[in-house]
Design an enzyme around this catalytic site. Structure first.
Site, PDB file in Angstrom:
ATOM      1  N   LYS A   1       0.967  -1.081  -0.239  1.00  0.00           N
ATOM      2  CA  LYS A   1      -0.032  -0.065  -0.468  1.00  0.00           C
ATOM      3  C   LYS A   1       1.064   1.138   0.005  1.00  0.00           C
ATOM      4  O   LYS A   1       1.013   1.895   1.024  1.00  0.00           O
ATOM      5  CB  LYS A   1      -1.001  -0.076   1.193  1.00  0.00           C
ATOM      6  CG  LYS A   1      -2.492   0.769   1.141  1.00  0.00           C
ATOM      7  CD  LYS A   1      -2.370   2.225   0.796  1.00  0.00           C
ATOM      8  CE  LYS A   1      -1.733   3.380   1.653  1.00  0.00           C
ATOM      9  NZ  LYS A   1      -1.567   4.875   1.565  1.00  0.00           N
TER      10      LYS A   1
ATOM     11  N   CYS B   1      13.624  10.615   7.105  1.00  0.00           N
ATOM     12  CA  CYS B   1      13.910  10.096   8.354  1.00  0.00           C
ATOM     13  C   CYS B   1      14.565  10.642   9.002  1.00  0.00           C
ATOM     14  O   CYS B   1      15.663  10.110  10.090  1.00  0.00           O
ATOM     15  CB  CYS B   1      12.947   8.246   8.649  1.00  0.00           C
ATOM     16  SG  CYS B   1      11.768   7.883   7.119  1.00  0.00           S
TER      17      CYS B   1
ATOM     18  N   GLU C   1      11.072  16.194  15.768  1.00  0.00           N
ATOM     19  CA  GLU C   1      10.743  15.586  13.880  1.00  0.00           C
ATOM     20  C   GLU C   1      10.405  16.551  12.978  1.00  0.00           C
ATOM     21  O   GLU C   1       8.939  17.317  13.135  1.00  0.00           O
ATOM     22  CB  GLU C   1      10.322  14.087  13.988  1.00  0.00           C
ATOM     23  CG  GLU C   1      11.261  13.637  12.282  1.00  0.00           C
ATOM     24  CD  GLU C   1      10.972  12.400  11.644  1.00  0.00           C
ATOM     25  OE1 GLU C   1      10.320  12.402  12.098  1.00  0.00           O
ATOM     26  OE2 GLU C   1      12.080  11.984  11.129  1.00  0.00           O
TER      27      GLU C   1
ATOM     28  N   GLU D   1       9.704   1.764  10.785  1.00  0.00           N
ATOM     29  CA  GLU D   1      10.675   2.579  10.635  1.00  0.00           C
ATOM     30  C   GLU D   1       9.762   4.476  10.856  1.00  0.00           C
ATOM     31  O   GLU D   1       9.513   4.430  10.081  1.00  0.00           O
ATOM     32  CB  GLU D   1      11.733   2.795   9.628  1.00  0.00           C
ATOM     33  CG  GLU D   1      13.304   2.977   9.232  1.00  0.00           C
ATOM     34  CD  GLU D   1      12.838   4.228   8.995  1.00  0.00           C
ATOM     35  OE1 GLU D   1      12.578   5.082   9.564  1.00  0.00           O
ATOM     36  OE2 GLU D   1      13.240   4.467   7.322  1.00  0.00           O
TER      37      GLU D   1
HETATM   38  P1  ADP Z   1       3.188  11.253   6.690  1.00  0.00           P
HETATM   39  O1  ADP Z   1       2.285  11.382   7.803  1.00  0.00           O
HETATM   40  O2  ADP Z   1       4.918  11.467   6.611  1.00  0.00           O
HETATM   41  O3  ADP Z   1       2.408  11.208   5.988  1.00  0.00           O
HETATM   42  P2  ADP Z   1       2.426   8.905   7.829  1.00  0.00           P
HETATM   43  O4  ADP Z   1       2.754   7.489   8.984  1.00  0.00           O
HETATM   44  O5  ADP Z   1       1.652   9.144   8.079  1.00  0.00           O
HETATM   45  O6  ADP Z   1       3.531   9.757   6.733  1.00  0.00           O
HETATM   46  O7  ADP Z   1       1.836   7.738   6.768  1.00  0.00           O
HETATM   47  C1  ADP Z   1       2.796   6.864   5.949  1.00  0.00           C
HETATM   48  C2  ADP Z   1       2.064   5.971   5.201  1.00  0.00           C
HETATM   49  O8  ADP Z   1       1.262   5.233   6.072  1.00  0.00           O
HETATM   50  C3  ADP Z   1       1.559   6.009   4.388  1.00  0.00           C
HETATM   51  O9  ADP Z   1       1.087   5.431   3.004  1.00  0.00           O
HETATM   52  C4  ADP Z   1       0.025   6.029   4.634  1.00  0.00           C
HETATM   53  O10 ADP Z   1      -1.511   5.847   3.590  1.00  0.00           O
HETATM   54  C5  ADP Z   1      -0.350   5.118   5.691  1.00  0.00           C
HETATM   55  N1  ADP Z   1      -1.241   5.636   7.056  1.00  0.00           N
HETATM   56  C6  ADP Z   1      -1.630   6.494   7.468  1.00  0.00           C
HETATM   57  N2  ADP Z   1      -2.310   6.398   8.326  1.00  0.00           N
HETATM   58  C7  ADP Z   1      -1.993   4.566   8.352  1.00  0.00           C
HETATM   59  C8  ADP Z   1      -3.876   3.367   9.245  1.00  0.00           C
HETATM   60  N3  ADP Z   1      -4.355   4.322  10.245  1.00  0.00           N
HETATM   61  N4  ADP Z   1      -2.860   1.990   8.987  1.00  0.00           N
HETATM   62  C9  ADP Z   1      -2.264   1.917   7.617  1.00  0.00           C
HETATM   63  N5  ADP Z   1      -1.510   2.969   7.244  1.00  0.00           N
HETATM   64  C10 ADP Z   1      -1.314   4.358   7.677  1.00  0.00           C
END
Ligand code: ADP
Length: 490
Positions: free
Chosen positions: A186, A295, A392, A261
């Site tokens: 995903k 990161c 961060e 990570e």
């Molecule tokens: P950022 O804040 O840098 O966008 P995220 O941690 O929100 O980073 O997103 C990293 C990945 O996690 C993306 O692929 C996002 O779609 C996914 N993601 C965000 N929320 C969820 C969730 N509740 N469950 C699973 N995956 C998620």
């Protein structure tokens, strides 16, 4: 109509409006799509599927079928051959992949090209490693023969972010496939193009159907459906701390191992005997590369007080010369990935308070209005407990903090909740070794920083930077499980 909107994307070699499930290119079950925004000018350049639970269910079923079918029966050597072929095709298309990434996430072209080449390297490295991870025989009681088998987990779930889409896909999916897992990926909603293009390349290279499935979509929808799916046997996540916590909770429900990570606040420690001419480009690049959306960005520069003013002056001069512009113009720094990300970084800059902005880069005068540009900022007179030195930021912002001796340098370096990467700049060999041990961090670089990405080098964090290791041979242990076989034969 998504196909027409995506004309200039599909004109290349893949269709960004489809999910890749079980070796077939399919529309999302919902019939819904998400816009792709070009962060360099804010325009919509196409659409991606808004995948959801039904698509994830289909992808997990396809992965299970692959494990029972052609993919599951392949020898390690043949898996290696397919990965190596994927690597060759990625290299051939590196320019095209770089252009896609530049359009999709605003990454300057040269940096995007480096990511495409790293993706190819992961395929080459893991392709070559597929038949080289061996079990053990264990001396045991008389009448027994005992040995271990390295086996795939089964179906692996991969949730990746938008900052280094190709590199993180490469290290995570590459290691999983090498060990014979079947992957469901995903990608981040802001950065799906190269993941979909990669699936097309993998198909062309002859990866059996279902070994890799790609379902673009939102984190709370497709992402949550994937991480809570009972058919997933391992989850690999790279992203923010709050989402990492959600994912670890989801994995706990099904008792599934996770690799997390997460973020960092990585320091570089500069001592009075450091070779500043060599250090300077590393010090600054590690903060502004990919607009600081990294990161392992080095967002804290700790410097011995005796050379503080000299170093700050030299870093400020470099900052003053930094150019910021559209990804295609290939400046030092591109736009941030989204309006939201720029707001977050500007919010941090509102907290400068008693600290001082020592220098800023320059945004091109003709940079398009709709782009998410932000001039890099170098911040001085910062205390180690300041918000800008603790949180961060995920933007092109570095703070400079003085220290008086080695013990204080280590205390400041270890004084955040993170521990991902650190750099130590000193000519003193004893100090190099002592600090490499004393710093709490997944990687320590001595008289360099980042080692040009190093696909061979195990990578991961301590503390809130996460746990588990990706990259290098070490990742292959995480993407497999060990079975002990004890045979009594008398
Ligand atoms: P950022 O804040 O840098 O966008 P995220 O941690 O929100 O980073 O997103 C990293 C990945 O996690 C993306 O692929 C996002 O779609 C996914 N993601 C965000 N929320 C969820 C969730 N509740 N469950 C699973 N995956 C998620």
């Amino acid at each position: 109509m998504p196909e027409a909107m995506n004309a200039h994307l599909t004109a290349s070699f893949f269709d960004s409006t489809k999910c890749f499930i079980g070796g077939r290119w399919v529309a999302p079950a919902s019939g819904d799509y998400l816009d792709i925004e070009n962060p360099s000018d804010g325009t919509v350049i196409g659409k991606i599927p808004r995948g959801g639970k039904a698509d994830i269910d289909a992808a997990v079923a396809a992965a299970e079928a692959a494990l029972k079918g052609e993919w599951g029966k392949m020898t390690a050597a043949d898996r290696g051959r397919v990965l190596s072929r994927i690597g060759r095709l990625v290299l051939e298309r590196a320019d095209e992949l770089a252009r896609l990434e530049a359009l999709d996430v605003g990454k300057p072209l040269k940096q995007a090209k480096a990511d495409a080449i790293a993706l190819a390297r992961y395929m080459e490295f893991y392709g070559g490693a597929a038949d080289k991870l061996m079990g053990q025989t264990i001396p045991f009681l008389d009448g027994y023969t005992v040995y271990t088998l390295r086996e795939p987990h089964g179906v692996t779930g991969h949730i990746i972010p938008w900052n280094y889409p190709m590199q993180i896909l490469g290290r995570s999916v590459g290691a999983a496939l090498t060990m014979g897992n079947a992957a469901v990926l995903k990608p981040a909603e802001e950065a799906c193009l190269t993941a979909i293009a990669f699936a097309r390349i993998a198909e062309e290279a002859g990866l059996p159907a279902g070994a890799l499935n790609v379902v673009p979509g939102l984190g709370e929808e497709a992402g949550a459906a994937l991480t809570s799916h009972p058919g997933i046997h391992h989850i690999s996540f790279t992203g923010s701390v709050p989402v990492g916590q959600i994912i670890q909770r989801a994995a706990a429900q099904n008792i599934v191992p996770v690799t997390l990570e997460l973020g960092g606040k990585s320091p570089q420690l500069v001592f009075a005997d450091a070779d500043l001419d060599r250090a300077l480009p590393f010090l600054v690049n590690a903060g502004i590369q990919n607009a600081g959306q990294t990161c392992s960005a080095s967002s804290r520069i700790l410097v011995h007080r005796s050379i503080h003013d000299e170093l700050l002056g030299r870093m400020a001069a470099r900052y003053g010369a930094l150019t910021v512009g559209p990804a295609i113009a290939d400046r030092d720094v591109g736009p941030l990935v989204s309006a939201r990300q720029r707001e977050i970084v500007e919010g941090f800059l509102g907290h400068v308070g008693t600290a001082e902005i020592a220098a800023r880069g320059k945004v091109d005068a003709d940079a398009p209005d709709g782009g998410h540009y932000l001039a890099p900022a170098l911040i001085a007179k910062v205390t180690a407990d300041h918000k800008l030195a603790q949180d961060e930021i995920f933007g092109p912002v570095q703070v400079v903090i003085p220290f008086d001796d080695d013990a204080e340098a280590v205390a400041i370096a270890n004084g955040t909740e993170f521990g991902l990467v650190a750099g130590v700049w000193t000519a003193d060999g004893g100090r190099q070794m002592r600090l490499a041990k004393a710093i709490r961090s997944g990687q320590v670089f001595i008289n360099n920083y980042g080692a040009a990405g190093g696909v061979e080098l195990p990578f991961g964090g301590t503390g809130k930077s996460g746990f588990g290791r990706e990259k290098g041979m070490e990742a292959l242990y995480g993407f497999s499980t060990l079975k002990t076989v004890a045979a009594w034969h008398g």
